[in-house]
Design a protein around this motif. Sequence first.
Motif, PDB file in Angstrom:
ATOM      1  N   PHE A  11      46.966  42.541  45.151  1.00 38.14           N
ATOM      2  CA  PHE A  11      46.952  41.369  44.283  1.00 38.14           C
ATOM      3  C   PHE A  11      45.884  40.377  44.728  1.00 38.14           C
ATOM      4  O   PHE A  11      45.257  39.718  43.889  1.00 38.14           O
ATOM      5  N   ALA A  12      45.689  40.251  46.036  1.00 34.20           N
ATOM      6  CA  ALA A  12      44.635  39.358  46.535  1.00 34.20           C
ATOM      7  C   ALA A  12      43.256  39.839  46.079  1.00 34.20           C
ATOM      8  O   ALA A  12      42.415  39.036  45.655  1.00 34.20           O
ATOM      9  N   ILE A  13      43.032  41.130  46.140  1.00 33.03           N
ATOM     10  CA  ILE A  13      41.753  41.693  45.696  1.00 33.03           C
ATOM     11  C   ILE A  13      41.569  41.474  44.193  1.00 33.03           C
ATOM     12  O   ILE A  13      40.472  41.121  43.729  1.00 33.03           O
ATOM     13  N   LEU A  14      42.636  41.657  43.414  1.00 33.42           N
ATOM     14  CA  LEU A  14      42.549  41.434  41.969  1.00 33.42           C
ATOM     15  C   LEU A  14      42.213  39.971  41.653  1.00 33.42           C
ATOM     16  O   LEU A  14      41.412  39.681  40.748  1.00 33.42           O
ATOM     17  N   GLY A  15      42.823  39.047  42.397  1.00 31.00           N
ATOM     18  CA  GLY A  15      42.516  37.635  42.200  1.00 31.00           C
ATOM     19  C   GLY A  15      41.069  37.324  42.518  1.00 31.00           C
ATOM     20  O   GLY A  15      40.388  36.593  41.778  1.00 31.00           O
ATOM     21  N   ALA A  16      40.566  37.879  43.627  1.00 31.95           N
ATOM     22  CA  ALA A  16      39.170  37.659  44.006  1.00 31.95           C
ATOM     23  C   ALA A  16      38.219  38.257  42.976  1.00 31.95           C
ATOM     24  O   ALA A  16      37.208  37.648  42.608  1.00 31.95           O
ATOM     25  N   LEU A  17      38.541  39.449  42.490  1.00 30.08           N
ATOM     26  CA  LEU A  17      37.691  40.103  41.488  1.00 30.08           C
ATOM     27  C   LEU A  17      37.681  39.323  40.167  1.00 30.08           C
ATOM     28  O   LEU A  17      36.646  39.250  39.492  1.00 30.08           O
TER      29      LEU A  17
END
Length: 200
Positions: A119-125
């Motif tokens: 989820f952190a990666i999705l937010g950053a992307l």
Amino acid sequence: NEGRGAGALLVLALLTLAFAALSFFLGPANIGAGALWHGLVSGDGLAGVIAREIRLPRTGLALVVGAALGASGAALQGLFRNPLASPDVTGVTSCAGLGAVVALYFGFAAATPALRPAFAILGALASAALLYALSRAGAGVMALVLAGVAISSLAFVLTALALAFASNPYARIEMVVWRRGSLKDRTITVLVFAAPRVLL
């Protein structure tokens, strides 16, 4: 210039490894460097537990996290063609934190630990994709910086709301710990989980 740049890179790499080795031998436990090295190799006694379970994961994760931060900064600078671009300025850091907080707030992270970083990666992307779309549409450097600040502020407000309304106090503590970040009390399992993904 290329030779000078390669030499500087080599010096920085050697300094990084030297400081990493120094950090491995530093800590509150009064154990000598020889005993600590023997404990790392053999795994025997208190020195083995400290070396393998505390200091090795901490030192390894410091290198891995530092490499990830450096690579993300360089990638954003190349993407926006601006040496001032960074995950903080562009809102990527705040949106990554928001993604992790969303996973904790709604209980997705309880299903499997891998969902929190996902989820952190999705937010950053999501943040990077929005800024990239703006740059492709012809937005100038100042507009991108202002958009990044706006995205970061929005993510910060949404994160604060999640912290305020979280019904589970343990989830709230996890949110705060995730956003602040820490290498303390990390295990070798975390290092094995993180290192290949950062390299990828």
